[in-house]
Design a protein around this motif. Structure first.
Motif, PDB file in Angstrom:
ATOM      1  N   PHE A   3     -52.256  97.154 112.871  1.00 55.67           N
ATOM      2  CA  PHE A   3     -52.708  97.705 111.161  1.00 55.67           C
ATOM      3  C   PHE A   3     -51.364  98.543 110.465  1.00 55.67           C
ATOM      4  CE2 PHE A   3     -54.001 100.334 108.340  1.00 55.67           C
ATOM      5  CZ  PHE A   3     -54.887 100.402 107.682  1.00 55.67           C
ATOM      6  N   GLU A   4     -50.386  98.604 110.591  1.00 59.82           N
ATOM      7  CA  GLU A   4     -49.554  98.834 110.054  1.00 59.82           C
ATOM      8  C   GLU A   4     -48.503  97.904 109.624  1.00 59.82           C
ATOM      9  OE1 GLU A   4     -47.681 102.273 112.884  1.00 59.82           O
ATOM     10  OE2 GLU A   4     -48.475 103.654 112.397  1.00 59.82           O
ATOM     11  N   SER A   5     -48.520  96.640 110.539  1.00 56.36           N
ATOM     12  CA  SER A   5     -47.741  95.761 110.290  1.00 56.36           C
ATOM     13  C   SER A   5     -48.330  95.567 109.083  1.00 56.36           C
ATOM     14  CB  SER A   5     -47.377  95.008 111.219  1.00 56.36           C
ATOM     15  OG  SER A   5     -47.212  93.335 111.396  1.00 56.36           O
ATOM     16  N   LEU A   6     -49.852  95.080 109.064  1.00 57.61           N
ATOM     17  CA  LEU A   6     -50.642  94.674 108.172  1.00 57.61           C
ATOM     18  C   LEU A   6     -50.155  95.414 106.768  1.00 57.61           C
ATOM     19  CD1 LEU A   6     -53.829  93.322 110.294  1.00 57.61           C
ATOM     20  CD2 LEU A   6     -52.583  92.458 109.136  1.00 57.61           C
ATOM     21  N   ILE A   7     -50.096  96.361 107.364  1.00 55.58           N
ATOM     22  CA  ILE A   7     -50.408  97.386 105.317  1.00 55.58           C
ATOM     23  C   ILE A   7     -48.605  97.068 105.055  1.00 55.58           C
ATOM     24  CG2 ILE A   7     -50.069  99.745 104.271  1.00 55.58           C
ATOM     25  CD1 ILE A   7     -52.839  98.710 105.179  1.00 55.58           C
ATOM     26  N   SER A   8     -47.630  97.530 106.307  1.00 54.42           N
ATOM     27  CA  SER A   8     -46.259  96.724 105.321  1.00 54.42           C
ATOM     28  C   SER A   8     -45.962  95.779 104.812  1.00 54.42           C
ATOM     29  CB  SER A   8     -45.833  96.759 107.097  1.00 54.42           C
ATOM     30  OG  SER A   8     -45.273  98.370 107.119  1.00 54.42           O
ATOM     31  N   GLN A   9     -46.982  94.139 105.786  1.00 59.27           N
ATOM     32  CA  GLN A   9     -46.914  92.734 104.586  1.00 59.27           C
ATOM     33  C   GLN A   9     -47.659  93.517 103.346  1.00 59.27           C
ATOM     34  OE1 GLN A   9     -48.605  89.989 107.250  1.00 59.27           O
ATOM     35  NE2 GLN A   9     -47.470  90.547 109.211  1.00 59.27           N
ATOM     36  N   VAL A  10     -48.612  93.740 103.439  1.00 60.98           N
ATOM     37  CA  VAL A  10     -49.740  93.711 102.089  1.00 60.98           C
ATOM     38  C   VAL A  10     -48.791  94.374 101.274  1.00 60.98           C
ATOM     39  CG1 VAL A  10     -51.479  95.089 100.436  1.00 60.98           C
ATOM     40  CG2 VAL A  10     -51.414  94.331 102.977  1.00 60.98           C
ATOM     41  N   MET A  11     -48.125  96.071 101.191  1.00 55.83           N
ATOM     42  CA  MET A  11     -47.197  96.568 100.457  1.00 55.83           C
ATOM     43  C   MET A  11     -45.529  95.169 100.131  1.00 55.83           C
ATOM     44  SD  MET A  11     -48.716  99.166 100.172  1.00 55.83           S
ATOM     45  CE  MET A  11     -47.762  99.929  98.599  1.00 55.83           C
ATOM     46  N   GLU A  12     -45.099  94.345 100.972  1.00 61.37           N
ATOM     47  CA  GLU A  12     -44.361  94.087 100.841  1.00 61.37           C
ATOM     48  C   GLU A  12     -44.202  93.073  99.575  1.00 61.37           C
ATOM     49  OE1 GLU A  12     -42.588  92.185 104.101  1.00 61.37           O
ATOM     50  OE2 GLU A  12     -41.626  93.935 104.813  1.00 61.37           O
ATOM     51  N   GLY A  13     -45.993  92.685  99.215  1.00 59.50           N
ATOM     52  CA  GLY A  13     -46.203  91.534  98.645  1.00 59.50           C
ATOM     53  C   GLY A  13     -46.742  91.103  97.386  1.00 59.50           C
ATOM     54  N   ILE A  14     -47.107  93.463  97.424  1.00 54.53           N
ATOM     55  CA  ILE A  14     -46.723  94.647  96.458  1.00 54.53           C
ATOM     56  C   ILE A  14     -46.204  94.036  95.025  1.00 54.53           C
ATOM     57  CG2 ILE A  14     -48.293  96.103  94.920  1.00 54.53           C
ATOM     58  CD1 ILE A  14     -50.560  96.304  97.175  1.00 54.53           C
ATOM     59  N   THR A  15     -44.906  94.661  96.229  1.00 54.37           N
ATOM     60  CA  THR A  15     -43.814  94.654  95.405  1.00 54.37           C
ATOM     61  C   THR A  15     -42.241  93.702  94.776  1.00 54.37           C
ATOM     62  OG1 THR A  15     -42.506  95.242  97.256  1.00 54.37           O
ATOM     63  CG2 THR A  15     -43.898  97.551  96.649  1.00 54.37           C
TER      64      THR A  15
END
Length: 69
Positions: free
Chosen positions: A56-68
């Motif tokens: 879950f944390e890895s998925l959230i990190s990927q999403v956050m990287e895409g947003i930034t």
């Protein structure tokens, strides 16, 4: 364990007196769940899902990287 199109049925589990369930061996093996692992319980009005916290944390990190970006 039954599998069809990447979907699995691991069997039926019962909730114990303390609200605990036993994750079937085939599911633990498939998702590499070991004693001491941290799991996250997600849900909506239709049901629940269990995911390893690290996934879950890895998925959230990927999403956050895409947003930034």
């Amino acid at each position: 364990m039954q599998e069809k199109d990447g979907k699995y049925i691991f069997g039926v589990v019962k909730v114990g007196d303390k609200g605990q369930i036993v994750i079937p061996r085939d599911a633990r093996k498939k998702y590499d769940i070991k004693p001491g692992d941290s799991l996250m319980l997600l849900g909506d009005d239709k049901g629940m899902a269990i995911i390893k916290t690290e996934v879950f944390e890895s998925l959230i990190s990927q999403v956050m990287e895409g947003i930034t970006k």
